[in-house]
Design an enzyme around this catalytic site. Structure first.
Site, short mmCIF file in Angstrom:
data_model
loop_
_atom_site.label_atom_id
_atom_site.label_comp_id
_atom_site.label_asym_id
_atom_site.label_seq_id
_atom_site.Cartn_x
_atom_site.Cartn_y
_atom_site.Cartn_z
N GLY A 14 1.09 -1.02 0.56
CA GLY A 14 -0.61 0.01 0.10
C GLY A 14 0.97 1.34 -0.63
N THR A 128 4.77 2.18 6.40
CA THR A 128 3.68 1.88 6.24
C THR A 128 2.65 2.54 7.49
OG1 THR A 128 2.15 -0.18 6.85
CG2 THR A 128 4.45 -0.57 8.33
N ASP A 130 0.35 1.60 9.57
CA ASP A 130 -0.48 0.71 10.83
C ASP A 130 0.73 0.56 11.37
OD1 ASP A 130 -2.45 -0.16 8.35
OD2 ASP A 130 -1.25 -1.58 7.85
N MET A 172 -7.41 2.48 10.17
CA MET A 172 -6.82 1.30 9.71
C MET A 172 -5.97 0.84 10.95
SD MET A 172 -6.27 2.42 5.36
CE MET A 172 -7.29 1.28 3.96
N ARG A 174 -5.16 -2.59 10.35
CA ARG A 174 -4.95 -4.51 10.00
C ARG A 174 -4.79 -5.08 11.04
NH1 ARG A 174 -0.83 -7.21 5.49
NH2 ARG A 174 0.51 -6.22 7.05
N GLU A 228 -9.17 -0.74 12.71
CA GLU A 228 -10.15 -1.78 11.58
C GLU A 228 -10.54 -3.78 11.98
OE1 GLU A 228 -8.83 -1.50 7.73
OE2 GLU A 228 -6.89 -2.36 8.35
N GLN A 281 -6.65 8.45 5.59
CA GLN A 281 -5.65 8.70 6.39
C GLN A 281 -4.94 8.11 5.82
OE1 GLN A 281 -6.58 5.04 9.77
NE2 GLN A 281 -7.99 5.14 8.10
N ARG A 282 -4.52 6.96 4.72
CA ARG A 282 -3.17 7.32 3.59
C ARG A 282 -2.63 8.11 2.85
NH1 ARG A 282 -3.76 0.89 1.91
NH2 ARG A 282 -3.63 2.04 -0.39
O1 F6P Z 1 -1.31 -1.83 4.95
C1 F6P Z 1 -1.51 -0.30 4.86
C2 F6P Z 1 -3.86 -0.55 4.74
O2 F6P Z 1 -3.42 0.77 4.36
C3 F6P Z 1 -4.04 -1.33 5.85
O3 F6P Z 1 -4.35 -0.38 7.35
C4 F6P Z 1 -5.49 -1.49 4.99
O4 F6P Z 1 -6.38 -2.46 6.00
C5 F6P Z 1 -4.82 -2.28 3.45
O5 F6P Z 1 -3.73 -1.03 3.62
C6 F6P Z 1 -5.94 -2.04 2.85
O6 F6P Z 1 -5.67 -2.90 1.61
P1 F6P Z 1 -5.85 -2.18 0.08
O7 F6P Z 1 -5.03 -0.67 -0.01
O8 F6P Z 1 -5.32 -3.04 -0.79
O9 F6P Z 1 -7.06 -1.93 0.64
#
Ligand code: F6P
Length: 349
Positions: A14, A128, A130, A172, A174, A228, A281-282
């Protein structure tokens, strides 16, 4: 005149804020060491498919504050396909690389470690939101996600107070609750629910009792943050979505907030509303901390390549930039430090 040494750099898994700052730092440091730097596009998938571009001082400038990754990324692993690892070795040789710098989370770094064991000269950088990569206090992207989640929780408080509501935010992370713990602590949340402390009927009852007690005390609003990956009675809440690198529907986290929101509303008789931060948040601008950490990791990674310290990952330990064996990082996650959680917990209820 063409330089004789070549190093590759790649982002996998990600995206997260701060990747570009690390790419910039690694590349610019490597230029000074007389390396050519090849940016591998779209993660391991692009490596096999010969998708890459030469990095230079121009395309690595002005990107320190940019979210995402200028190299793009994918969740593809070469071990997913027959002969995949050999294709990576072929591509590595074809590009005339001396080493490969891999920016990744636990999954990508585990792949990097397996390839290293097979003879590929790799150096890792942890990234990450996470923050679940082992052997480093922080990974690139985490502090930005915490900042965004904290601001979201602060905003939710307005509505919580105005409407006398329970406001629940899903974040998020994981299988770990790092974002939830740090953002919840910074917001002064009334409850923080994380995968490290799974939920069962008893704990949910306890949570509802606490919310009702707050109400009786005159605190007519409450803020809850839930990670999550938090399980209820051993079950993870998730959703299926199409994954292009696997060409199939795959399971992803998401939805615990809604499940819990319904239960809380029903059990407490209090108006409960749920929000999920999801990909908000990403993305976007990395906070200063992530830019600095990414810069320090980028410089360190170039130094590790120069010194041929392959099979290592840059790390932050007790405020010192160092490196650790990739082997120690692979195939496992770093769960929340419960001493930190206990500090946040003092303010629950
Ligand atoms: O590992 C980073 C993350 O944003 C997690 O927090 C989340 O569960 C996952 O990636 C989402 O993945 P994708 O971008 O494949 O939907």
């Amino acid at each position: 005149m063409a330089k004789s040494k070549r190093v590759g750099i790649m982002t996998g898994g990600g995206d997260c804020p701060g990747l570009n700052a690390a790419i910039r730092a690694m590349a610019k440091t490597a230029f000074k060491m007389d390396y050519e730097v090849i940016g591998i596009l779209n993660g391991w998938k692009g490596f096999i498919d010969d998708e890459n571009k030469m990095l230079d001082s121009c395309n690595t400038s002005g990107i320190i504050d940019r979210g995402g990754t200028i190299l793009c990324t994918s969740r593809f692993s070469p071990f997913q396909i027959e002969g995949g690892p050999q294709l990576i070795f072929d591509a590595f040789q074809k590009l005339g690389l001396e080493a490969l710098v891999v920016l990744g989370g636990e999954g990508t770094l585990s792949v990097a470690n397996r390839l290293y064991k097979m003879g590929l000269p790799v150096v890792g950088i942890p990234k990450t939101i996470d923050n679940d990569v082992k052997e480093t206090d922080y990974a690139i992207g985490f502090q930005t996600a915490v900042q965004i989640a904290t601001e979201a929780l602060d905003r939710l408080r307005s509505t919580a107070e105005s409407h006398h509501r329970v406001m629940l935010l899903e974040v998020m992370g994981r299988n770990t609750g790092w974002i939830a713990t740090y953002a919840g602590m910074a917001n002064g949340a009334d409850a923080i629910l994380i995968p490290e402390i799974p939920l069962n009927t008893e704990r949910i009852e306890e949570l509802c009792r606490m919310l009702k007690l707050r109400n009786q005390r005159g605190a007519t609003s409450s803020i809850i943050v839930v990670a999550e990956g938090t399980q209820i009675e051993g079950k993870t809440v998730g959703r299926r979505s199409f994954d292009i690198s696997k060409n199939e529907m795959t399971f992803g986290f998401g939805g615990i907030g809604n499940v819990l929101g319904e239960i809380i509303g029903e059990k407490t008789g209090m108006e409960t509303r749920v929000s999920s931060l999801d990909y908000m948040q990403r993305g976007g601008t990395p906070v200063a901390y992530d830019r600095s950490l990414a810069t320090a990791f980028g410089v360190k990674a170039a130094e590790l390549v120069r010194d041929k310290r392959y099979g290592e990952m840059t790390a932050l330990k007790r405020n010192t930039i160092t490196s650790v064996a990739l082997e120690k990082v692979a195939d496992g996650i770093k769960t929340v430090n419960l001493n930190v959680y206990r500090i946040a917990e003092i303010f629950f209820g």
